[in-house]
Every structure is written in C-alpha cells, then in structure tokens.
Write a protein that holds these residues in place. Structure first.
Motif, PDB file in Angstrom:
ATOM      1  N   GLN A 265       0.792  -1.146  -0.089  1.00 47.70           N
ATOM      2  CA  GLN A 265      -0.083  -0.150  -0.113  1.00 47.70           C
ATOM      3  C   GLN A 265       0.920   1.291   0.067  1.00 47.70           C
ATOM      4  O   GLN A 265       0.609   2.268  -0.537  1.00 47.70           O
ATOM      5  N   LEU A 266       2.080   1.384   0.573  1.00 47.79           N
ATOM      6  CA  LEU A 266       3.032   2.270   0.891  1.00 47.79           C
ATOM      7  C   LEU A 266       3.743   2.507  -0.517  1.00 47.79           C
ATOM      8  O   LEU A 266       3.972   3.956  -1.114  1.00 47.79           O
ATOM      9  N   VAL A 267       4.361   1.520  -1.439  1.00 46.81           N
ATOM     10  CA  VAL A 267       5.403   1.842  -2.195  1.00 46.81           C
ATOM     11  C   VAL A 267       4.870   1.225  -3.581  1.00 46.81           C
ATOM     12  O   VAL A 267       5.550   1.620  -4.599  1.00 46.81           O
ATOM     13  N   ASP A 268       3.884   0.323  -3.520  1.00 45.82           N
ATOM     14  CA  ASP A 268       3.740  -0.065  -4.851  1.00 45.82           C
ATOM     15  C   ASP A 268       2.938   0.881  -5.984  1.00 45.82           C
ATOM     16  O   ASP A 268       2.179   1.554  -5.464  1.00 45.82           O
ATOM     17  N   ALA A 269       3.302   0.762  -7.203  1.00 45.73           N
ATOM     18  CA  ALA A 269       2.725   1.555  -8.197  1.00 45.73           C
ATOM     19  C   ALA A 269       1.305   0.853  -8.718  1.00 45.73           C
ATOM     20  O   ALA A 269       1.237  -0.187  -8.697  1.00 45.73           O
ATOM     21  N   ASP A 270       0.394   1.962  -8.676  1.00 44.68           N
ATOM     22  CA  ASP A 270      -0.852   1.573  -9.628  1.00 44.68           C
ATOM     23  C   ASP A 270      -0.575   1.413 -10.758  1.00 44.68           C
ATOM     24  O   ASP A 270      -0.652   2.425 -11.505  1.00 44.68           O
ATOM     25  N   MET A 271      -0.629   0.266 -11.317  1.00 39.85           N
ATOM     26  CA  MET A 271      -0.167  -0.012 -12.903  1.00 39.85           C
ATOM     27  C   MET A 271      -1.453   0.564 -13.830  1.00 39.85           C
ATOM     28  O   MET A 271      -0.904   0.936 -14.710  1.00 39.85           O
ATOM     29  N   ASN A 272      -2.644   0.453 -13.493  1.00 38.92           N
ATOM     30  CA  ASN A 272      -3.738   1.082 -14.227  1.00 38.92           C
ATOM     31  C   ASN A 272      -3.419   2.577 -14.310  1.00 38.92           C
ATOM     32  O   ASN A 272      -3.470   3.293 -15.478  1.00 38.92           O
ATOM     33  N   GLU A 273      -3.052   3.009 -13.159  1.00 34.34           N
ATOM     34  CA  GLU A 273      -2.832   4.743 -13.251  1.00 34.34           C
ATOM     35  C   GLU A 273      -1.758   5.007 -13.947  1.00 34.34           C
ATOM     36  O   GLU A 273      -1.638   6.078 -14.824  1.00 34.34           O
ATOM     37  N   GLU A 274      -0.540   4.315 -13.860  1.00 32.47           N
ATOM     38  CA  GLU A 274       0.576   4.651 -14.380  1.00 32.47           C
ATOM     39  C   GLU A 274       0.641   4.320 -16.122  1.00 32.47           C
ATOM     40  O   GLU A 274       1.393   5.078 -16.781  1.00 32.47           O
ATOM     41  N   SER A 275      -0.119   3.405 -16.554  1.00 33.26           N
ATOM     42  CA  SER A 275      -0.366   3.270 -17.700  1.00 33.26           C
ATOM     43  C   SER A 275      -1.153   4.272 -18.536  1.00 33.26           C
ATOM     44  O   SER A 275      -0.669   4.724 -19.632  1.00 33.26           O
ATOM     45  N   THR A 276      -2.080   4.805 -18.103  1.00 32.44           N
ATOM     46  CA  THR A 276      -2.783   6.285 -18.251  1.00 32.44           C
ATOM     47  C   THR A 276      -1.894   7.130 -18.357  1.00 32.44           C
ATOM     48  O   THR A 276      -2.136   8.025 -19.172  1.00 32.44           O
ATOM     49  N   ARG A 277      -1.142   7.411 -17.439  1.00 32.11           N
ATOM     50  CA  ARG A 277      -0.153   8.564 -17.276  1.00 32.11           C
ATOM     51  C   ARG A 277       0.822   8.697 -18.377  1.00 32.11           C
ATOM     52  O   ARG A 277       1.171   9.475 -18.819  1.00 32.11           O
ATOM     53  N   LEU A 278       1.188   7.289 -18.595  1.00 30.72           N
ATOM     54  CA  LEU A 278       2.247   6.981 -19.883  1.00 30.72           C
ATOM     55  C   LEU A 278       1.638   7.640 -21.088  1.00 30.72           C
ATOM     56  O   LEU A 278       2.624   8.066 -21.658  1.00 30.72           O
ATOM     57  N   GLN A 279       0.533   7.087 -21.326  1.00 27.37           N
ATOM     58  CA  GLN A 279      -0.196   7.612 -22.543  1.00 27.37           C
ATOM     59  C   GLN A 279      -0.140   9.035 -22.580  1.00 27.37           C
ATOM     60  O   GLN A 279       0.082   9.631 -23.743  1.00 27.37           O
ATOM     61  N   ALA A 280      -0.761   9.766 -21.513  1.00 27.08           N
ATOM     62  CA  ALA A 280      -0.828  11.034 -21.587  1.00 27.08           C
ATOM     63  C   ALA A 280       0.449  11.809 -21.958  1.00 27.08           C
ATOM     64  O   ALA A 280       0.631  12.679 -22.541  1.00 27.08           O
TER      65      ALA A 280
END
Length: 307
Positions: A265-280
């Motif tokens: 919960q503290l350090v893992d990345a939200d991969m759904n959020e990061e993939s959306t951010r990457l495209q943007a």
C-alpha cells in the motif's frame, strides 16, 4: 518584441518539454519496477517505513522457520512417546500374564527383554536436527527454548518471544544419559523383596509362585503402570506445546502477509494509473516537440524583414 538573441517561445517550449521528459522517465521507472517509492528520494517517509517493515518481515520469516523446526522436534518426541507407551503397555500385559500360576516366566522374560530393548532404541533414536528430548543428560540443562515471536513496540524497541519446554524428570525424559536414573524408564523403583529395579532392567525369569515372588511381580506391574502414566502425562504436555507452536506459526505467517500488504500500500505503483499517465505523457512529449519546432521556426520570419 522579436529578438534573435532571446527566443522566449522556444525557451518556454523547451522547459515544458524537459518537465514532460522528466515525468515520463519517472513513470517508466514506476512501470518497470512496479514501485512508486523505489528509493528514499521518491518519498523519504514511506521509504523509511517500508524498509523497516521489510526488515521485520524477514525476521518473522526466520521465526516461522524456527517454529517449523520446533514443531518437527516436538512431533518426533510425541511419536516416540506414543510408541514407548505402547511398548510399555505390552510389558505390563506380559507381567500380568506372568501372574498366573504355572506359566513359564523365563520365556515371558525373553519377550520382555526384547520389549525393553525396543524401549531403549525408541528413546535413543528420537532425534531431530541433533536434538533428543527423550534420552537426555540430566546433569546438564533440561530446558529447551524455542523462538516463538518477533515484535516491535511504538518506541521502536524489538523483543523476541520464546517457548520454554522442560524435558527433564518432570518432562519427556525417558532415559537419563548421565546414568543418574532421573528418567521415567531408568528411574529406580523398589519391589517388596527383590530390591531395586527399573522398567528397563526388571527380570521375572527366576520368580516362583511363592507369595513373596508374586508380590514382587505385582510391584513390577505397578511400577510399569506408573511409568506409563508418567509417559502419558509427558505426551499430553508435548501435544499442548505442539498446539501452541502451530498457533504461533500460523500467526507469524498471517502477520507476514499483513506486512506484505501494508508495504504494498505504501510503495507499490498503481499500474492502471501509471499506464494511463504514460500514454498522456507520450502525447505531451510529442506536442512539446512540435511546439519547440514551431518556436524555433518563428525566428526565421525575421529574415523576411531584411529582404
């Protein structure tokens, strides 16, 4: 104002592109590592907490392994005690049979001797990882300590819990390897006329049908029965220790899962959020490159004024 020395539009576009590239690199790192806090520079507080929790989790894993080793040791002792109880019960049955007048007690003694040897072999062979809780040196320490827990309080102080098992005369010791006779099986007992004996040395081969010999035979039966009772108590205690160990191991395993969840919960990345951010960010990067190209081309219009 148009200037050939300072292209404000190009400088602004370049700064925006640099910011976008920095954000894009950060997002790509999160996607490749799966962590949004990979080092202290990402979030010092979260990184510090996660590092401590990971260290505690590793310590708990060691505790779980130690509990597993302790459980196996207790299990070996318990099974050996069960076997010893059955063999001692067979000896008692032979002694009861020898109480009947006219039986060949020498032949019964031959069977008893084989059972006595089986008792010795069982006690001496009940070893696991170099530990034997049935054949014990009574002259040394007869307490065994098992690591049972690891905890950290609110002030950061660490404590290690233990389970102490007494394997001495009041515990699971069947044979005293120091020849002190403190074990259940080699404990000195007294018959009415034939004197001292132990469960491992009693001999009925010379007993007759006289009243005194029959009384000695009854004393042997009582002595073996007392040994069976003591072994039963020891097996009960071993069972209680094994139950406690298993409970502690289950708790340690559950606690490790909870720590893994908390760290995640503290350090893992939200991969759904990061993939959306990457495209943007990729779109922003392309637009930034085009904006910088247009800004650089705007200065070319100044040349037309000098034609």
């Amino acid at each position: 104002m148009s200037s050939i020395n300072t292209n404000i539009a190009a400088m602004t576009a370049l700064q925006a592109l640099r910011t976008t590239n920095s954000d894009l690199l950060s997002t790509q790192n999160r996607i490749s590592t799966g962590l949004r806090v990979a080092n202290a520079s990402d979030n010092a507080a979260y990184w510090s907490i996660a590092t401590t929790m990971r260290s505690d989790r590793q310590a708990l894993s060691t505790v779980s392994d130690a509990l597993g080793l302790g459980s196996a040791t207790v299990d070996i002792a318990s099974k050996a005690l069960d076997t010893s109880i059955k063999v001692a019960s067979d000896i008692k049955a032979k002694l009861v049979a020898a109480r009947s007048p006219g039986v060949d007690r020498a032949k019964i003694q031959a069977e008893i001797e084989q059972l006595q040897s089986s008792l010795k072999d069982t006690a001496n062979g009940a070893s696991f990882s170099g530990q034997n809780w049935l054949a014990v040196d009574a002259s040394a320490s007869t307490e065994r300590t098992l690591v049972s827990s690891f905890s950290r309080d609110s002030s950061g102080d660490v404590s290690i819990g233990t389970i102490t098992v007494d394997i001495g005369a009041t515990g699971s010791m069947l044979i005293d390897t120091s020849n002190g006779g403190a074990g259940i099986l080699d404990k000195t007992r007294t018959a009415t006329t034939s004197g001292d004996y132990t469960v491992l040395t009693l001999d009925i081969s010379t007993l007759t049908d006289s009243a005194t010999d029959l009384k000695d035979l009854e004393d042997y039966v009582a002595g073996v029965d007392d040994a069976i009772s003591s072994m039963t108590n020891a097996a009960t205690a071993m069972g209680a220790v094994k139950t406690r160990i298993n409970l502690q191991k289950d708790f340690a395993d559950t606690l490790m899962d909870a720590i893994d969840t908390g760290v995640g919960q503290l350090v893992d990345a939200d991969m759904n959020e990061e993939s959306t951010r990457l495209q943007a960010l990729q779109v922003r990067q392309q637009l930034g490159i085009q904006a910088l190209s247009l800004a650089n081309q705007s200065s070319q219009s100044i040349l037309s004024l000098f034609r």
